[in-house]
Design an enzyme around this catalytic site. Structure first.
Site, PDB file in Angstrom:
ATOM      1  N   LYS A 271       0.870  -1.184   0.000  1.00  0.00           N
ATOM      2  CA  LYS A 271       0.000   0.000   0.000  1.00  0.00           C
ATOM      3  C   LYS A 271       0.899   1.224   0.000  1.00  0.00           C
ATOM      4  O   LYS A 271       2.043   1.162   0.451  1.00  0.00           O
ATOM      5  CB  LYS A 271      -0.868   0.022   1.260  1.00  0.00           C
ATOM      6  CG  LYS A 271      -2.113   0.844   1.121  1.00  0.00           C
ATOM      7  CD  LYS A 271      -3.171   0.071   0.372  1.00  0.00           C
ATOM      8  CE  LYS A 271      -4.423   0.869   0.136  1.00  0.00           C
ATOM      9  NZ  LYS A 271      -5.524  -0.005  -0.313  1.00  0.00           N
TER      10      LYS A 271
ATOM     11  N   ASP B 110      -7.070   4.246  -4.379  1.00  0.00           N
ATOM     12  CA  ASP B 110      -7.716   4.052  -3.077  1.00  0.00           C
ATOM     13  C   ASP B 110      -8.355   5.417  -2.780  1.00  0.00           C
ATOM     14  O   ASP B 110      -8.625   6.183  -3.712  1.00  0.00           O
ATOM     15  CB  ASP B 110      -6.693   3.632  -2.008  1.00  0.00           C
ATOM     16  CG  ASP B 110      -7.355   3.100  -0.731  1.00  0.00           C
ATOM     17  OD1 ASP B 110      -7.791   1.948  -0.717  1.00  0.00           O
ATOM     18  OD2 ASP B 110      -7.463   3.862   0.268  1.00  0.00           O
TER      19      ASP B 110
HETATM   20  P1  NDP Z   1     -13.048   7.581  -2.493  1.00  0.00           P
HETATM   21  O1  NDP Z   1     -12.009   8.602  -2.286  1.00  0.00           O
HETATM   22  O2  NDP Z   1     -13.624   7.382  -3.846  1.00  0.00           O
HETATM   23  O3  NDP Z   1     -14.275   7.814  -1.507  1.00  0.00           O
HETATM   24  C1  NDP Z   1     -14.095   7.852  -0.137  1.00  0.00           C
HETATM   25  C2  NDP Z   1     -15.428   8.144   0.532  1.00  0.00           C
HETATM   26  O4  NDP Z   1     -15.280   7.936   1.932  1.00  0.00           O
HETATM   27  C3  NDP Z   1     -15.882   9.578   0.345  1.00  0.00           C
HETATM   28  O5  NDP Z   1     -17.280   9.624   0.358  1.00  0.00           O
HETATM   29  C4  NDP Z   1     -15.285  10.257   1.581  1.00  0.00           C
HETATM   30  O6  NDP Z   1     -15.963  11.441   1.965  1.00  0.00           O
HETATM   31  C5  NDP Z   1     -15.447   9.192   2.620  1.00  0.00           C
HETATM   32  N1  NDP Z   1     -14.392   9.344   3.628  1.00  0.00           N
HETATM   33  C6  NDP Z   1     -13.052   9.288   3.430  1.00  0.00           C
HETATM   34  N2  NDP Z   1     -12.373   9.521   4.556  1.00  0.00           N
HETATM   35  C7  NDP Z   1     -13.302   9.728   5.496  1.00  0.00           C
HETATM   36  C8  NDP Z   1     -13.236  10.025   6.866  1.00  0.00           C
HETATM   37  N3  NDP Z   1     -12.056  10.155   7.509  1.00  0.00           N
HETATM   38  N4  NDP Z   1     -14.420  10.157   7.533  1.00  0.00           N
HETATM   39  C9  NDP Z   1     -15.607  10.025   6.889  1.00  0.00           C
HETATM   40  N5  NDP Z   1     -15.724   9.758   5.579  1.00  0.00           N
HETATM   41  C10 NDP Z   1     -14.600   9.616   4.903  1.00  0.00           C
HETATM   42  O7  NDP Z   1     -12.416   6.202  -1.961  1.00  0.00           O
HETATM   43  P2  NDP Z   1     -12.836   4.702  -2.264  1.00  0.00           P
HETATM   44  O8  NDP Z   1     -14.305   4.616  -2.464  1.00  0.00           O
HETATM   45  O9  NDP Z   1     -11.929   4.189  -3.299  1.00  0.00           O
HETATM   46  O10 NDP Z   1     -12.433   3.979  -0.896  1.00  0.00           O
HETATM   47  C11 NDP Z   1     -13.354   3.817   0.192  1.00  0.00           C
HETATM   48  C12 NDP Z   1     -12.873   2.691   1.082  1.00  0.00           C
HETATM   49  O11 NDP Z   1     -12.802   1.471   0.326  1.00  0.00           O
HETATM   50  C13 NDP Z   1     -11.473   2.861   1.689  1.00  0.00           C
HETATM   51  O12 NDP Z   1     -11.450   2.248   2.952  1.00  0.00           O
HETATM   52  C14 NDP Z   1     -10.592   2.061   0.732  1.00  0.00           C
HETATM   53  O13 NDP Z   1      -9.399   1.649   1.361  1.00  0.00           O
HETATM   54  C15 NDP Z   1     -11.504   0.893   0.439  1.00  0.00           C
HETATM   55  N6  NDP Z   1     -11.233   0.136  -0.772  1.00  0.00           N
HETATM   56  C16 NDP Z   1     -11.139   0.740  -1.987  1.00  0.00           C
HETATM   57  C17 NDP Z   1     -10.918  -0.008  -3.121  1.00  0.00           C
HETATM   58  C18 NDP Z   1     -10.891   0.591  -4.479  1.00  0.00           C
HETATM   59  O14 NDP Z   1     -10.763  -0.164  -5.440  1.00  0.00           O
HETATM   60  N7  NDP Z   1     -11.021   1.904  -4.627  1.00  0.00           N
HETATM   61  C19 NDP Z   1     -10.716  -1.471  -3.041  1.00  0.00           C
HETATM   62  C20 NDP Z   1     -10.919  -2.021  -1.714  1.00  0.00           C
HETATM   63  C21 NDP Z   1     -11.142  -1.224  -0.642  1.00  0.00           C
HETATM   64  P3  NDP Z   1     -15.291  12.884   1.654  1.00  0.00           P
HETATM   65  O15 NDP Z   1     -15.364  13.037   0.188  1.00  0.00           O
HETATM   66  O16 NDP Z   1     -16.123  13.840   2.424  1.00  0.00           O
HETATM   67  O17 NDP Z   1     -13.872  12.786   2.157  1.00  0.00           O
HETATM   68  O1  2IT Z   2      -7.778  -1.773  -0.818  1.00  0.00           O
HETATM   69  C1  2IT Z   2      -7.707  -2.225  -1.968  1.00  0.00           C
HETATM   70  O2  2IT Z   2      -7.820  -3.439  -2.200  1.00  0.00           O
HETATM   71  C2  2IT Z   2      -7.515  -1.283  -3.075  1.00  0.00           C
HETATM   72  N1  2IT Z   2      -7.472  -0.075  -2.839  1.00  0.00           N
HETATM   73  C3  2IT Z   2      -7.345  -1.792  -4.481  1.00  0.00           C
HETATM   74  C4  2IT Z   2      -5.927  -2.208  -4.733  1.00  0.00           C
HETATM   75  C5  2IT Z   2      -5.606  -2.567  -6.157  1.00  0.00           C
HETATM   76  O3  2IT Z   2      -4.414  -2.816  -6.384  1.00  0.00           O
HETATM   77  O4  2IT Z   2      -6.481  -2.617  -7.015  1.00  0.00           O
END
Ligand code: NDP
Ligand code: 2IT
Length: 445
Positions: free
Chosen positions: A126, A166
């Site tokens: 990461k 992420d």
């Molecule tokens: P984005 O940046 O697209 O969206 C994040 C969302 O979470 C936004 O709505 C944001 O609100 C909110 N958020 C972020 N930080 C906080 C906080 N401290 N408190 C409250 N709300 C918060 O990210 P992703 O959708 O890609 O990621 C979301 C989660 O999923 C993370 O935990 C990530 O690690 C996990 N994940 C992502 C993957 C991917 O492929 N993208 C794969 C697997 C897991 P705001 O805009 O107001 O900050």
């Molecule tokens: O938390 C996760 O699994 C991710 N943010 C996606 C990682 C990736 O390499 O697609």
């Protein structure tokens, strides 16, 4: 925790002071491994678990860049290459002001077991930065990404380490990062990053994959009870990449998403969240979820974090770590919620997980339920390696199969180790044993 593992955990605490999220993630895995070390002493004898808790490499670097006002800005960049027993390091990059070494380590550690569970040849890593993209112009985001890659490029590669998105890193940022990598190296190395645009080496379904995968996982849970999503009320936290495509898939499968959120507050729309509006707010305007009510007067906006007060059958935390605590869990249980699946990484606190377990709520941990994103990244790597490009239908079918396999592997492993129906034990043990066996085979390295 099994007494054979207490020393390992104490060593993690002592070697990584103050890194509370990392401690939490390690503890959660070690708590599941008691029956494994009882059956297989080779894992403790060869210090496999100790080695697994120490990253293979941790890179911290300076990221200086110039903002629109001509001022020099300074951020810190990280890449923690945690384990490469199963394949090149693989995992996302997070750009958020809260990013620090402990957070990157917790995410990298989780990624090892998640990637192992996919059954695909990828190690765990990461990275990210404490850069805050909020309120930054396009030009500033581009210059930051270029500055970040100017150091990162020397550490990554198709056979070495393959970053992706992420929090705060989506298609736009991957584009600028890939552009700078290509410029510095003079190589069109598609396999160095995943989450690329479809016109330049990306995979169909990667954008949707994490949210879709989480809902496929929930669908598998429901099938074990001969139920489906049809008619179910769902609450999703966040409104970013994972949340949006979780909402989309719930709706496709006949469920109703009644609430979603961002870090400012949440919206409730009893008739069902209008996804097109959320997408327009978040992807096009990059604005706040509160503005949803301007075009949907029936909906209401509530400031603050507790979207979990909204009654639902199924809860999908898709925002960030430790966003759902014991009190939130009790509210969900009180309102009759019976399934919680983590779209985010470690969104439920240990107390929340205990509350669910005591109440008989089915709990699917992130390393299983959100593995669809990284799995589809691995499918993107496969397409890049063969210079091929698959259809949406074929790629989604592959994602569906992978999620079904992860689900079944969790249940079979939980049964085998004496915790039937426990997805946490199943995910941790199944993810662990595959990496541990590979580490044993590769020798002391
Ligand atoms: P984005 O940046 O697209 O969206 C994040 C969302 O979470 C936004 O709505 C944001 O609100 C909110 N958020 C972020 N930080 C906080 C906080 N401290 N408190 C409250 N709300 C918060 O990210 P992703 O959708 O890609 O990621 C979301 C989660 O999923 C993370 O935990 C990530 O690690 C996990 N994940 C992502 C993957 C991917 O492929 N993208 C794969 C697997 C897991 P705001 O805009 O107001 O900050
Ligand atoms: O938390 C996760 O699994 C991710 N943010 C996606 C990682 C990736 O390499 O697609």
């Amino acid at each position: 925790m099994d007494e054979k593992l207490v020393d390992v955990y104490d060593e993690v605490l002592q070697r990584n002071p103050g890194e509370t999220e990392f401690h939490q993630a390690v503890r959660e895995v070690l708590d599941s491994l008691g029956p494994v070390v009882a059956k297989h002493p080779q894992y403790t004898d060869a210090a496999v678990i100790r080695r697994l808790c120490e990253p293979e490499r941790q890179i911290i670097f300076r990221v200086p860049w110039v903002d629109d006002a001509g001022q020099v800005q300074l951020n810190r960049g990280f890449r923690v290459e945690f384990n490469s027993a199963l394949g090149p390091y693989k995992g996302g990059l997070r750009f958020h002001p809260s990013v620090n070494l402990g957070i990157v380590k917790f995410l990298g550690y989780e990624q090892i077991f998640k990637n192992s569970l996919t059954g695909l040849p990828i190690g765990g890593a990461k990275g990210g930065s404490d850069f805050d993209p909020k309120g930054r112009s396009e030009g500033e985001v581009m210059r930051f990404c270029q500055a970040f890659m100017t150091e990162l490029y020397r550490h990554i590669g198709e056979y070495t380490d393959v970053p992706a998105g992420d929090i705060g890193v989506g298609g736009r940022e991957i584009g600028y990062l890939f552009g700078q990598y290509k410029r510095i190296t003079n190589r069109y190395e598609s396999g160095v990053l995943t989450g690329k645009g479809l016109a330049w080496g990306g995979s169909r379904v990667r954008t949707e994959a994490t949210g879709f995968g989480t809902v496929f996982f929930v669908d598998e849970i429901l099938k074990t009870r001969k139920e489906s999503l049809d008619g179910k009320q769902v609450v999703v936290s966040g409104s970013g990449n994972v949340a949006m495509y979780a909402i989309a898939k719930v709706q496709q499968l006949g469920g109703t998403v009644v609430a979603c959120s961002d870090s400012g507050g949440y919206i409730v729309d009893e008739s069902g969240i209008d996804l097109a509006t959320v997408q327009e707010i978040k992807e096009e305007r990059r604005a706040r979820i509160s503005t949803y009510v301007e075009s949907h007067p029936r909906a209401r906006y509530v400031e603050g974090h507790s979207v979990w007060q909204v009654p639902c059958d199924i809860a999908l935390p898709c925002a960030t770590q430790n966003e759902l605590d014991g009190a939130d869990a009790r509210a969900l249980v009180g309102n009759g919620c019976s399934i919680v699946a983590e779209g985010a990484n470690m969104p439920c606190t240990p107390e929340a997980v205990r509350v669910f377990s005591e109440a008989g709520v089915v709990f699917a941990p992130g390393k299983a339920a959100n593995a669809g994103g990284v799995a589809t990244s691995a499918l993107e790597m496969q397409q890049n390696a063969s210079r091929d490009s698959w259809t949406f239908e074929h790629t989604e079918e592959r994602l569906g199969e992978i999620m079904r396999r992860i689900h079944d592997r969790c249940l079979t492993t939980a049964d085998e180790y004496g915790s039937p129906g426990n997805y946490v034990a199943g995910a941790n043990i199944a993810g662990f044993t595959q990496v541990a066996d590979a580490m044993l085979a590769l020798g002391v390295i």
